[in-house]
Write a protein that holds these residues in place. Structure first.
Motif, PDB file in Angstrom:
ATOM      1  N   VAL A  35      42.744  29.013  34.974  1.00 40.39           N
ATOM      2  CA  VAL A  35      42.735  30.336  35.590  1.00 40.39           C
ATOM      3  C   VAL A  35      43.226  31.291  34.518  1.00 40.39           C
ATOM      4  CG1 VAL A  35      43.825  31.786  37.348  1.00 40.39           C
ATOM      5  CG2 VAL A  35      43.188  29.439  37.912  1.00 40.39           C
ATOM      6  N   PHE A  36      42.515  32.392  34.330  1.00 39.32           N
ATOM      7  CA  PHE A  36      42.928  33.398  33.354  1.00 39.32           C
ATOM      8  C   PHE A  36      43.755  34.462  34.057  1.00 39.32           C
ATOM      9  CE2 PHE A  36      39.128  31.603  31.388  1.00 39.32           C
ATOM     10  CZ  PHE A  36      39.601  31.359  30.106  1.00 39.32           C
ATOM     11  N   VAL A  37      44.802  34.955  33.359  1.00 46.61           N
ATOM     12  CA  VAL A  37      45.702  35.965  33.903  1.00 46.61           C
ATOM     13  C   VAL A  37      45.891  37.042  32.834  1.00 46.61           C
ATOM     14  CG1 VAL A  37      47.985  36.400  34.893  1.00 46.61           C
ATOM     15  CG2 VAL A  37      46.911  34.148  35.201  1.00 46.61           C
ATOM     16  N   ARG A  38      45.857  38.324  33.262  1.00 46.70           N
ATOM     17  CA  ARG A  38      46.086  39.427  32.328  1.00 46.70           C
ATOM     18  C   ARG A  38      46.811  40.569  33.031  1.00 46.70           C
ATOM     19  NH1 ARG A  38      40.001  42.002  31.523  1.00 46.70           N
ATOM     20  NH2 ARG A  38      39.850  42.917  33.612  1.00 46.70           N
ATOM     21  N   ASP A  39      47.344  41.478  32.263  1.00 41.61           N
ATOM     22  CA  ASP A  39      48.037  42.660  32.753  1.00 41.61           C
ATOM     23  C   ASP A  39      47.001  43.710  33.147  1.00 41.61           C
ATOM     24  OD1 ASP A  39      49.542  45.008  33.103  1.00 41.61           O
ATOM     25  OD2 ASP A  39      50.727  44.709  31.299  1.00 41.61           O
ATOM     26  N   SER A  40      47.062  44.189  34.378  1.00 44.43           N
ATOM     27  CA  SER A  40      46.071  45.165  34.836  1.00 44.43           C
ATOM     28  C   SER A  40      46.210  46.505  34.126  1.00 44.43           C
ATOM     29  CB  SER A  40      46.167  45.366  36.350  1.00 44.43           C
ATOM     30  OG  SER A  40      47.412  45.942  36.705  1.00 44.43           O
ATOM     31  N   LYS A  41      47.402  46.833  33.626  1.00 44.44           N
ATOM     32  CA  LYS A  41      47.597  48.088  32.911  1.00 44.44           C
ATOM     33  C   LYS A  41      46.994  48.053  31.508  1.00 44.44           C
ATOM     34  CE  LYS A  41      52.072  48.194  32.957  1.00 44.44           C
ATOM     35  NZ  LYS A  41      52.366  46.839  33.383  1.00 44.44           N
ATOM     36  N   ASN A  42      46.866  46.855  30.961  1.00 45.42           N
ATOM     37  CA  ASN A  42      46.398  46.704  29.589  1.00 45.42           C
ATOM     38  C   ASN A  42      45.447  45.509  29.497  1.00 45.42           C
ATOM     39  OD1 ASN A  42      46.094  46.869  26.838  1.00 45.42           O
ATOM     40  ND2 ASN A  42      48.135  46.140  26.350  1.00 45.42           N
ATOM     41  N   PRO A  43      44.263  45.614  30.098  1.00 49.07           N
ATOM     42  CA  PRO A  43      43.366  44.460  30.140  1.00 49.07           C
ATOM     43  C   PRO A  43      42.875  43.988  28.777  1.00 49.07           C
ATOM     44  CG  PRO A  43      42.298  46.419  31.031  1.00 49.07           C
ATOM     45  CD  PRO A  43      43.721  46.777  30.785  1.00 49.07           C
ATOM     46  N   GLN A  44      42.922  44.849  27.777  1.00 48.59           N
ATOM     47  CA  GLN A  44      42.499  44.449  26.426  1.00 48.59           C
ATOM     48  C   GLN A  44      43.656  43.869  25.618  1.00 48.59           C
ATOM     49  OE1 GLN A  44      39.269  44.467  25.909  1.00 48.59           O
ATOM     50  NE2 GLN A  44      39.047  45.455  27.900  1.00 48.59           N
ATOM     51  N   GLY A  45      44.856  43.858  26.192  1.00 48.77           N
ATOM     52  CA  GLY A  45      46.053  43.457  25.465  1.00 48.77           C
ATOM     53  C   GLY A  45      46.289  41.965  25.369  1.00 48.77           C
ATOM     54  N   GLY A  46      45.421  41.180  25.919  1.00 46.76           N
ATOM     55  CA  GLY A  46      45.585  39.736  25.852  1.00 46.76           C
ATOM     56  C   GLY A  46      45.600  39.115  27.232  1.00 46.76           C
TER      57      GLY A  46
END
Length: 69
Positions: A35-46
């Motif tokens: 499952v991939f998880v990312r920060d919604s405020k910075n989706p390009q941040g990793g």
């Protein structure tokens, strides 16, 4: 190595508009086992890739209240 190409991102329906949310992509779980998880405020941040077992343990601990804050 896990590949997020084709990931379909979503936020919880319980997320408010404060911007402090994470997005998850579970649609690649069967093909890649993560499952991939990312920060919604910075989706390009990793992002991070969590194994199926790890995701199950994490979400279970949220439901039963055992996750330390």
């Amino acid at each position: 190595m896990a590949d997020p190409t084709g990931a379909v991102w979503r936020k919880s329906t319980r997320s408010g508009n404060g911007g402090n949310c994470v997005e998850v992509a579970t649609n690649l779980l069967n093909s890649q086992g993560v499952v991939f998880v990312r920060d919604s405020k910075n989706p390009q941040g990793g992002l991070i890739a969590v194994t199926a077992a790890g995701w199950t343990a994490f979400t279970s601990s949220l439901r039963d209240g055992t996750l330390a804050q």
